[in-house]
Design a protein around this motif. Structure first.
Motif, PDB file in Angstrom:
ATOM      1  N   ASP A  19       0.852  -1.192   0.000  1.00  0.00           N
ATOM      2  CA  ASP A  19       0.000   0.000   0.000  1.00  0.00           C
ATOM      3  C   ASP A  19       0.886   1.240   0.000  1.00  0.00           C
ATOM      4  O   ASP A  19       1.096   1.873   1.026  1.00  0.00           O
ATOM      5  CB  ASP A  19      -0.920  -0.019   1.229  1.00  0.00           C
ATOM      6  N   GLU A  20       1.384   1.564  -1.173  1.00  0.00           N
ATOM      7  CA  GLU A  20       2.293   2.695  -1.305  1.00  0.00           C
ATOM      8  C   GLU A  20       1.675   3.782  -2.169  1.00  0.00           C
ATOM      9  O   GLU A  20       0.946   3.505  -3.110  1.00  0.00           O
ATOM     10  CB  GLU A  20       3.611   2.265  -1.954  1.00  0.00           C
ATOM     11  N   GLY A  21       2.020   5.005  -1.830  1.00  0.00           N
ATOM     12  CA  GLY A  21       1.614   6.145  -2.633  1.00  0.00           C
ATOM     13  C   GLY A  21       2.830   6.960  -3.012  1.00  0.00           C
ATOM     14  O   GLY A  21       3.907   6.808  -2.436  1.00  0.00           O
ATOM     15  N   VAL A  22       2.644   7.818  -3.974  1.00  0.00           N
ATOM     16  CA  VAL A  22       3.727   8.685  -4.411  1.00  0.00           C
ATOM     17  C   VAL A  22       3.162  10.082  -4.664  1.00  0.00           C
ATOM     18  O   VAL A  22       2.022  10.235  -5.100  1.00  0.00           O
ATOM     19  CB  VAL A  22       4.423   8.114  -5.681  1.00  0.00           C
ATOM     20  N   ILE A  23       3.965  11.064  -4.332  1.00  0.00           N
ATOM     21  CA  ILE A  23       3.632  12.453  -4.629  1.00  0.00           C
ATOM     22  C   ILE A  23       4.756  12.979  -5.507  1.00  0.00           C
ATOM     23  O   ILE A  23       5.920  12.938  -5.125  1.00  0.00           O
ATOM     24  CB  ILE A  23       3.505  13.294  -3.340  1.00  0.00           C
ATOM     25  N   TYR A  24       4.380  13.438  -6.684  1.00  0.00           N
ATOM     26  CA  TYR A  24       5.368  13.946  -7.626  1.00  0.00           C
ATOM     27  C   TYR A  24       5.474  15.456  -7.501  1.00  0.00           C
ATOM     28  O   TYR A  24       4.491  16.169  -7.640  1.00  0.00           O
ATOM     29  CB  TYR A  24       4.981  13.579  -9.069  1.00  0.00           C
TER      30      TYR A  24
END
Length: 172
Positions: free
Chosen positions: A65-70
Motif C-alpha cells: 500500500d504505497e503512494g507517491v507524490i510527484y
C-alpha cells in the motif's frame, strides 16, 4: 543547423574536400551522440539512479500500500516528476499518485497537474502505509508534503538527493 552545414558542404568544390568535411562532421558529432545516450544524460537529473533507489528500497510484499507524490522536475516549468515514473515504470508499479488532480490527457496537455497538497493528499491516504516524494529542488513542494503527511501520522524514514532529483520516503 543541418541545412546550413549541408549548404556549406555543397559550397566546397573539390570532391575530396567534401568527403573530408563529411568525415570531420561525423567525428565531431560522435562524442555528443554517445553522451546523450548514457543513463545520466537527461539534464544531469539522474532519473535512472532515482528510479533504482525506489526500486531497491521498495519491498512490494510489505509495502503493497504505497503512494507517491510527484513534485517538480528540474528546468521543466510545467512538468511533474511523473516523467521519471513514465521513463522507469517498473520502479513505480503499483504506486498510487496521491496528489494528481487532473491528468494531462483529461486536460488535453502533456503533463499531469497536482491539486492542493493539503486537501488532495489526506483524502487518498486511507489504505496507504508508505508515501514517496519524488521531486526537484526547483519549485520544491516537499515542505508542504512533509507537513501534510506529519499531520496524518507519517514520519520520514529516509531521504536521498540524486543530483537534481530528491527522494523522501515516509511511513505511518
Amino acid at each position: 543547423m543541418a541545412l546550413l552545414i549541408g549548404l556549406a558542404i555543397t559550397a566546397i568544390r573539390p570532391r575530396r574536400w567534401i568527403a573530408m568535411a563529411v568525415v570531420a562532421m561525423v567525428l565531431v558529432s560522435v562524442p555528443t551522440s554517445t553522451i546523450v545516450r548514457l543513463p545520466h544524460a537527461k539534464q544531469s537529473s539522474h532519473w535512472a539512479n532515482a528510479a533504482a533507489i525506489i526500486e531497491r528500497e521498495r519491498n512490494v510484499t510489505t509495502d503493497a500500500d504505497e503512494g507517491v507524490i510527484y513534485g517538480s522536475v528540474w528546468e521543466h516549468p510545467t512538468a511533474t516528476a511523473q516523467v521519471i515514473a513514465d521513463a522507469y515504470p517498473e520502479a513505480f508499479s503499483g504506486m498510487q499518485d496521491l496528489a494528481v488532480a487532473s491528468t494531462g490527457a483529461q486536460r488535453g496537455q502533456l503533463w499531469n497537474a497536482n491539486g492542493d497538497i493539503a486537501t488532495t493528499v489526506p483524502a487518498r491516504l486511507a489504505d496507504i502505509d508508505t508515501v514517496w516524494f519524488v521531486g526537484a529542488k526547483s519549485r520544491n513542494i516537499r515542505p508542504q508534503v512533509s507537513e501534510t503527511l506529519k499531520a496524518q501520522g507519517f514520519h520520514v524514514v529516509r531521504w536521498w538527493h540524486e543530483d537534481t532529483v530528491i527522494l523522501w520516503k515516509y511511513s505511518r
